[in-house]
Write an enzyme that holds these catalytic residues in place. Structure first.
Site, PDB file in Angstrom:
ATOM      1  N   ASN A  37       4.890  30.050  24.491  1.00  0.00           N
ATOM      2  CA  ASN A  37       4.865  31.496  24.764  1.00  0.00           C
ATOM      3  C   ASN A  37       4.736  32.270  23.453  1.00  0.00           C
ATOM      4  O   ASN A  37       5.378  33.310  23.254  1.00  0.00           O
ATOM      5  CB  ASN A  37       6.136  31.909  25.521  1.00  0.00           C
ATOM      6  CG  ASN A  37       6.041  33.310  26.107  1.00  0.00           C
ATOM      7  OD1 ASN A  37       4.948  33.838  26.337  1.00  0.00           O
ATOM      8  ND2 ASN A  37       7.179  33.950  26.321  1.00  0.00           N
ATOM      9  N   LYS A  87      12.714  31.991  28.511  1.00  0.00           N
ATOM     10  CA  LYS A  87      13.657  33.117  28.567  1.00  0.00           C
ATOM     11  C   LYS A  87      13.392  34.162  29.643  1.00  0.00           C
ATOM     12  O   LYS A  87      13.951  35.258  29.589  1.00  0.00           O
ATOM     13  CB  LYS A  87      13.716  33.801  27.202  1.00  0.00           C
ATOM     14  CG  LYS A  87      12.378  34.392  26.769  1.00  0.00           C
ATOM     15  CD  LYS A  87      12.541  35.470  25.719  1.00  0.00           C
ATOM     16  CE  LYS A  87      11.279  36.276  25.574  1.00  0.00           C
ATOM     17  NZ  LYS A  87      11.422  37.466  24.778  1.00  0.00           N
ATOM     18  N   SER A 127      23.110  34.677  24.409  1.00  0.00           N
ATOM     19  CA  SER A 127      22.786  35.978  25.000  1.00  0.00           C
ATOM     20  C   SER A 127      24.029  36.612  25.604  1.00  0.00           C
ATOM     21  O   SER A 127      24.937  35.911  26.071  1.00  0.00           O
ATOM     22  CB  SER A 127      21.750  35.750  26.100  1.00  0.00           C
ATOM     23  OG  SER A 127      21.635  36.888  26.909  1.00  0.00           O
ATOM     24  N   TYR A 152      18.229  30.809  33.879  1.00  0.00           N
ATOM     25  CA  TYR A 152      18.092  31.162  32.462  1.00  0.00           C
ATOM     26  C   TYR A 152      19.470  31.422  31.859  1.00  0.00           C
ATOM     27  O   TYR A 152      19.828  30.862  30.815  1.00  0.00           O
ATOM     28  CB  TYR A 152      17.198  32.399  32.284  1.00  0.00           C
ATOM     29  CG  TYR A 152      17.437  33.093  30.960  1.00  0.00           C
ATOM     30  CD1 TYR A 152      16.929  32.558  29.774  1.00  0.00           C
ATOM     31  CD2 TYR A 152      18.225  34.239  30.883  1.00  0.00           C
ATOM     32  CE1 TYR A 152      17.200  33.166  28.553  1.00  0.00           C
ATOM     33  CE2 TYR A 152      18.498  34.852  29.667  1.00  0.00           C
ATOM     34  CZ  TYR A 152      17.984  34.310  28.513  1.00  0.00           C
ATOM     35  OH  TYR A 152      18.269  34.896  27.307  1.00  0.00           O
ATOM     36  N   LYS A 156      22.064  29.393  28.795  1.00  0.00           N
ATOM     37  CA  LYS A 156      22.796  29.923  27.632  1.00  0.00           C
ATOM     38  C   LYS A 156      24.280  29.585  27.744  1.00  0.00           C
ATOM     39  O   LYS A 156      24.908  29.148  26.777  1.00  0.00           O
ATOM     40  CB  LYS A 156      22.588  31.436  27.524  1.00  0.00           C
ATOM     41  CG  LYS A 156      21.136  31.843  27.239  1.00  0.00           C
ATOM     42  CD  LYS A 156      20.613  31.232  25.942  1.00  0.00           C
ATOM     43  CE  LYS A 156      19.164  31.520  25.681  1.00  0.00           C
ATOM     44  NZ  LYS A 156      18.591  30.783  24.551  1.00  0.00           N
ATOM     45  N   PRO A 299      16.749  42.635  41.395  1.00  0.00           N
ATOM     46  CA  PRO A 299      17.863  41.718  41.688  1.00  0.00           C
ATOM     47  C   PRO A 299      18.387  41.073  40.404  1.00  0.00           C
ATOM     48  O   PRO A 299      17.596  40.700  39.537  1.00  0.00           O
ATOM     49  CB  PRO A 299      17.234  40.654  42.602  1.00  0.00           C
ATOM     50  CG  PRO A 299      15.967  41.260  43.115  1.00  0.00           C
ATOM     51  CD  PRO A 299      15.511  42.261  42.101  1.00  0.00           C
TER      52      PRO A 299
END
Ligand code: UD1
Length: 347
Positions: A37, A87, A127, A152, A156, A299
C-alpha cells in the site's frame, strides 16, 4: 554506522520518520517495504527532502528467510521500528484472516529476528483504537483497553500483548508501543505525504481529494453524536510530530533510559477536534469551499477520543507542536504537488 531498520519505510508514517531520522543523521536508515500500500516513488521523495537515498528491500516482512538476509547484510542494525501493517478498519472486517496473517506474522517475525540477531531495541506502531469507546477523557496509558471493534483494532491490541509476552521471556530485547491518535498532514515542504495505493478511508486524504476534484463529495459520517456540533471528535496529530516521537523513543531505548523493558505511550496532541472543525480548518487554510454532506454514522466509529500525552512528554521530552491549521496546510500543499506531478506524468 549504526543503522535503524524500519518496516513500511515507504508508507505514510514510515517515510516521514525516515526523513526525520536522516535529518538528525546519527543513524543510517534502511527499510523493508513490499509496496502493498505504498509507492516506490516514496524513496525519491525522501531523497528530495533529506538529501539521502534510503535503501529499501522490497520484500514481505512475513518472509522469515528474506528478513534474515537483510539482518545479515546489515550487522550494524541497532533498532527496528515496525510500521508495516494493514490498517483499513472496514477492509479488516471483510478480510479478517488476511489482517491476522499479515499483521501478526510480520510482528512475530520481526521480534524473532531482533532476538536472533542481537538487536535490542524495538518500536511498535500501535493505535488509540486499543482504548475502544471510552467515556472518561482524555485517555492515559492507565485507561483500560477494551475489546477491539474490528480485526484491525484487534491486531493492535493483541500485537501489544504479543510484544509484552515476548519481552517477559527474554532479556535481549526492549520495546515501546506507541499508541497513535489520528496522524494527518504532510512534510512541510509539500514533497511527501499520504499516498495510499488503495482508496483513502481516512478523513484528511478524503478532504484533499474532494477539494481537488478527484472525488465528488465528502460524507461526514454522522451529525447526531452527543458532541458540541454533532460530529465525532478525534485527536489529530501532525505526521512530522509523530515521526519525531519515534526518534525520541529509539534514543530513549538506546540510552537505556527505559524504566521497564516494555512501555507504551500515547502520541496525541491532547486537543479534540470535530469533523466539522477539521473541515473548517481546511477551508480556512486552503481557501477552497469543500463539497460535503452530513450522512449516516459509520459503523464502529467511537463518539470521541483524545489523548493525555503527558507521559510521552515526561519520558521522551516530546510534545506535539504543530496544530490543526499546519496539518491541513501541509496536507493541501502535498495534494496540490501530487496532482501536478500526476498530471505531468499523464501528459
Ligand atoms: C481509526 C483509528 C485509528 C487508526 C485508523 C486507521 C480509532 C479511534 N481510530 O481512525 O487508530 O489508525 O482508523 O485507519 O479507532 N470521517 C468522515 N468522513 C470520511 C472519513 C472519515 O466523516 O469520509 C470521520 C470519521 O467518522 C471520524 C473522523 O472523520 O470521526 C476520522 O476518521 P478516520 O480518518 O477514518 O480515522 P479514525 O476512524 O478516527
Amino acid at each position: 554506522m549504526p543503522t535503524v531498520l524500519i518496516t513500511g519505510g515507504c508508507g505514510y508514517i514510515g517515510s516521514h520518520t525516515a526523513i526525520e531520522l536522516m535529518k538528525v543523521g546519527k543513524l543510517d536508515v534502511i527499510s523493508i517495504d513490499n509496496h502493498h500500500n505504498s509507492s516506490p516513488e516514496a524513496i525519491d521523495r525522501i531523497e528530495a527532502i533529506a538529501g539521502k537515498r534510503m535503501k529499501n528491500y522490497a520484500i514481505d516482512a512475513c518472509d522469515r528467510a528474506a528478513v534474515q538476509e537483510v539482518f545479515e547484510a546489515h550487522p550494524d542494525i541497532v533498532g527496528v521500528i515496525h510500521f508495516a501493517a494493514y490498517k483499513a478498519v472496514g477492509e479488516s472486517v471483510e478480510k479478517p484472516l488476511e489482517y491476522y496473517h499479515n499483521n501478526f506474522e510480520s510482528l512475530v517475525n520481526m521480534l524473532a529476528a531482533c532476538e536472533a540477531n542481537g538487536v535490542e531495541n524495538f518500536i511498535f506502531s500501535s493505535s488509540c483504537t486499543v482504548y475502544g469507546d471510552i467515556d472518561k477523557l482524555p485517555v492515559t496509558e492507565e485507561t483500560p483497553t477494551t475489546e477491539a471493534a474490528s480485526p484491525y483494532g484487534n491486531t493492535k491490541l493483541v500485537g501489544e500483548r504479543i510484544i509484552q509476552d515476548f519481552i517477559k521471556s527474554t532479556d535481549k530485547v526492549k520495546a515501546i508501543a506507541l499508541r497513535y491518535f489520528n496522524p494527518v498532514g504532510a512534510d512541510e515542504s509539500g514533497l511527501n505525504g499520504e499516498d495510499p495505493i488503495n482508496a483513502p478511508n481516512n478523513l484528511v486524504p478524503f478532504i484533499t481529494r474532494v477539494a481537488s476534484g478527484l472525488l465528488p463529495q465528502l460524507t461526514v459520517f454522522g451529525g447526531d453524536y452527543p458532541t458540541r456540533d454533532g460530529t465525532c471528535i478525534r485527536d489529530y496529530i501532525h505526521v512530522t510530530d509523530i515521526s519525531i516521537a519515534h526518534i525520541n523513543a529509539l534514543d530513549y531505548l538506546l540510552d537505556g533510559k527505559n524504566s521497564s523493558n516494555y512501555e507504551r505511550l500515547n502520541l496525541g496532541s491532547g486537543n479534540g477536534v470535530s469533523v466539522l472543525e477539521a473541515i473548517n480548518a481546511f477551508e480556512e487554510v486552503s481557501g477552497v469551499k469543500l463539497n460535503y454532506v452530513i450522512g449516516d454514522r459509520r459503523p464502529g466509529d467511537v463518539t470521541q477520543i483524545y489523548s493525555d500525552s503527558s507521559l510521552a512528554k515526561e519520558k521522551l521530552g516530546w510534545v506535539a507542536g504543530r496544530g490543526i491549521s499546519e496539518m491541513m496546510a501541509s496536507a493541501w500543499k502535498w495534494q496540490l504537488n501530487l496532482n501536478e506531478s500526476r498530471a505531468a506524468q499523464e501528459a
